[in-house]
Design an enzyme around this catalytic site. Structure first.
Site, PDB file in Angstrom:
ATOM      1  N   ASP A   1     -34.671  32.107 -23.461  1.00  0.00           N
ATOM      2  CA  ASP A   1     -34.516  32.566 -24.852  1.00  0.00           C
ATOM      3  C   ASP A   1     -35.758  33.127 -25.543  1.00  0.00           C
ATOM      4  O   ASP A   1     -36.847  32.567 -25.426  1.00  0.00           O
ATOM      5  CB  ASP A   1     -34.097  31.399 -25.755  1.00  0.00           C
ATOM      6  CG  ASP A   1     -32.977  30.571 -25.210  1.00  0.00           C
ATOM      7  OD1 ASP A   1     -32.497  30.836 -24.111  1.00  0.00           O
ATOM      8  OD2 ASP A   1     -32.581  29.621 -25.913  1.00  0.00           O
TER       9      ASP A   1
ATOM     10  N   GLU B   1     -25.230  27.175 -29.374  1.00  0.00           N
ATOM     11  CA  GLU B   1     -26.689  27.168 -29.293  1.00  0.00           C
ATOM     12  C   GLU B   1     -27.255  28.290 -30.168  1.00  0.00           C
ATOM     13  O   GLU B   1     -26.556  29.230 -30.544  1.00  0.00           O
ATOM     14  CB  GLU B   1     -27.136  27.402 -27.838  1.00  0.00           C
ATOM     15  CG  GLU B   1     -26.606  26.358 -26.861  1.00  0.00           C
ATOM     16  CD  GLU B   1     -27.079  26.557 -25.414  1.00  0.00           C
ATOM     17  OE1 GLU B   1     -27.446  25.563 -24.782  1.00  0.00           O
ATOM     18  OE2 GLU B   1     -27.082  27.694 -24.913  1.00  0.00           O
TER      19      GLU B   1
HETATM   20  C1  FRU Z   1     -30.215  28.478 -24.633  1.00  0.00           C
HETATM   21  C2  FRU Z   1     -30.899  27.150 -24.426  1.00  0.00           C
HETATM   22  C3  FRU Z   1     -31.226  26.519 -25.768  1.00  0.00           C
HETATM   23  C4  FRU Z   1     -32.366  25.601 -25.408  1.00  0.00           C
HETATM   24  C5  FRU Z   1     -33.095  26.389 -24.353  1.00  0.00           C
HETATM   25  C6  FRU Z   1     -33.748  25.553 -23.300  1.00  0.00           C
HETATM   26  O1  FRU Z   1     -30.342  29.353 -23.565  1.00  0.00           O
HETATM   27  O2  FRU Z   1     -30.073  26.306 -23.655  1.00  0.00           O
HETATM   28  O3  FRU Z   1     -30.139  25.877 -26.368  1.00  0.00           O
HETATM   29  O4  FRU Z   1     -33.157  25.296 -26.512  1.00  0.00           O
HETATM   30  O5  FRU Z   1     -32.162  27.262 -23.778  1.00  0.00           O
HETATM   31  O6  FRU Z   1     -34.557  26.324 -22.481  1.00  0.00           O
END
Ligand code: FRU
Length: 498
Positions: A22, A204
């Site tokens: 992300d 998310e």
């Molecule tokens: C989304 C996610 C978020 C989390 C991160 C962990 O892709 O799962 O929810 O904070 O990646 O790397």
């Protein structure tokens, strides 16, 4: 056979080495756009998360910076956001230096291993050197776990209308909104999500912000929610909601509620590879744009794609807008205009009747791994296909089918696909939103990615691919010669490396 560095994007951000997911903490300050990212610097798969960092003057040409936030005894550093605390509400300012405050999730791996449910909590860290280095707040966590297992990805922004710091936080399959005066003490405002939208996965990376309806004075609030799995073409994707926010509660319009229930096509991107995208904070009012960028991959196969040195890239930065289309509010997106400044030589054609397959561009005129293609179709009796080929049997097909009024991307023979069955087990489709007879599109091609913005960005599809040889031919095909093309152009994108 192409490998690794041949798949390195020419004008999209990718980390020099190892794993990225992300985008995090995007903010603008004093002429620089900042992009942080979920990063595991020691391996090319997901692991102990850090915040990697990159900066850019224009959101196109990125420079990787040293890692900004490291994991510690409280846990891995998961996704989150950053704000510029101009008025020093946090009290972190020192010697006249404006604090940049990052708000992120701690993920306690031991807690997860022990089978507990309280291993995610929210924390802050501040920077007094414009986002280069961060000091963690000694009072962390600022929001302790509530016992909800998936409790993460705080996106904070200054809510000017209600004079508060506003946080959207993902909690299971809901979003919890919080407010704060000082970025340290947070109070729950409300929750959103029950009974609305797609719930086929975990919610998310939310983002709630006001946005003017284009061409009108009306302001609405938009909530982005990434969901994994559950995307329209399987795996990870980002849905959106449109409504109003009164400083406490986010409520979608009745029309919107009815529409999303009838047919949920409120997706930021219908392709498989745009996830966890959020918007930049602190964009000056004079600029006025809402700027967005996402992770150009999918949890279905992101850790298996055939690059070893690094894994994954970000989408091109995009401007998002709200429009009133046929009496319905819609989110549209387009590549940021800064990309146009890198357009170089290319080709352009106009007024063409397409019969069968017509070759538009080959590698003697444009480099198809770094190009922006635009076309506009005047009339169409049937569907059409845009085909990329390399002469060694690999092809990527982007098309429109008139029968079911759908766009699609077919990468099943696009090159290396054997690394994961999930990469090709479904041809991605998108129901066409625009109802006009004219079709236009902007297609951005990099070494291993395509992003197509149909109908001024009403439908967007982003997908990655790994051709065994670079694509060398770009054609358009209409089965029965039933297509009239108004304009077509292909311009190289050339990032001078000085
Ligand atoms: C989304 C996610 C978020 C989390 C991160 C962990 O892709 O799962 O929810 O904070 O990646 O790397």
């Amino acid at each position: 056979i192409q490998e690794d560095e041949d798949f390195r994007p020419n004008f999209h951000f990718s980390p020099k080495e190892n794993w990225m997911n992300d985008p995090n903490g995007m903010f603008y300050k004093d002429g620089t756009y900042h992009l942080y990212f979920q990063h595991y610097p020691d391996d090319n798969v997901w692991g102990p998360m850090h915040w990697g960092h990159a900066t850019s003057k224009d959101m196109v040409k990125w420079e990787e910076q040293p890692i900004a936030i490291y994991p510690d005894s409280l846990g891995y550093i998961f996704s989150g956001s950053a704000v510029v605390d101009k008025n020093n509400t946090s009290g972190f300012a020192k010697d006249g230096k404006v604090p940049v405050v990052a708000i992120y999730t701690y993920h306690d791996m031991d807690g997860e291993k022990d089978g507990r449910l309280d291993y995610q909590y929210q924390a802050i860290a501040y920077s007094l050197d414009d986002g280069k280095t961060f000091t963690k707040y000694e009072g962390n966590p600022v929001i302790p776990s509530t016992g909800i297992k998936d409790f993460r990805d705080p996106k904070v922004s200054w809510d000017a209308e209600h004079k508060q710091w506003l946080m959207s936080l993902a909690a299971g399959q809901e979003i919890i909104f919080y407010s704060s005066k000082n970025l340290k003490d947070w109070k729950e405002l409300s929750r959103f999500g029950e009974g609305i939208g797609n719930h086929n996965g975990v919610w998310e990376c939310p983002d709630l912000f006001p946005l003017k309806v284009d061409g009108s004075g009306e302001e609405k609030w938009v909530l982005l929610v990434s969901i994994n799995p559950g995307g329209p073409n399987e795996g990870s994707a980002t849905q959106y909601f449109i409504g109003d926010f009164d400083g406490k509660t986010f409520k979608v319009d009745d029309d919107f509620k009815q529409n999303i229930e009838e047919e949920h096509d409120y997706w930021v991107d219908f392709g498989k590879d745009n996830y966890a995208g959020v918007t930049w904070s602190n964009i000056p009012d004079e600029d006025g744009r809402k700027l967005f960028l996402g992770w150009m991959s999918n949890w279905l196969y992101g850790q298996e794609v055939p690059t070893e040195t690094w894994r994954s890239a970000m989408t091109i930065a995009r401007e998002i807008k709200l429009i009133d289309y046929n009496g319905e509010l819609r989110l549209i997106s387009s590549p940021v205009r800064e990309l146009n400044t890198y357009e170089d030589k290319g080709i352009a054609k106009s007024d063409l009747e397409v019969s069968g397959k017509i070759l538009f561009a080959d590698s003697s005129s444009v480099d198809l791994s770094s190009v922006i293609v635009r076309y506009s179709i005047d009339s169409l009796n049937d569907g059409y296909q845009i085909i990329l080929e390399n002469g060694s049997g690999d092809e990527l097909v982007i098309g429109y089918e008139k029968d079911n009024n759908e766009f699609y991307v077919d990468r099943s023979n696009s090159g290396r696909t054997d690394f994961s069955e999930k990469f090709t087990n479904k041809i991605s489709t998108a129901p066409r939103i625009d109802s006009s007879a004219i079709h236009n599109a902007t297609l951005i091609l990099d070494a291993a990615s395509m992003e197509i913005f149909f109908d001024d960005g009403k439908n967007v599809m982003t997908e990655i691919f790994f051709p065994k040889q670079p694509y060398t031919q770009l054609s358009i095909k209409a089965e029965d010669g039933s297509l009239k093309l108004n304009t077509f152009s292909a311009k190289n994108i050339h990032l001078q490396t000085d």
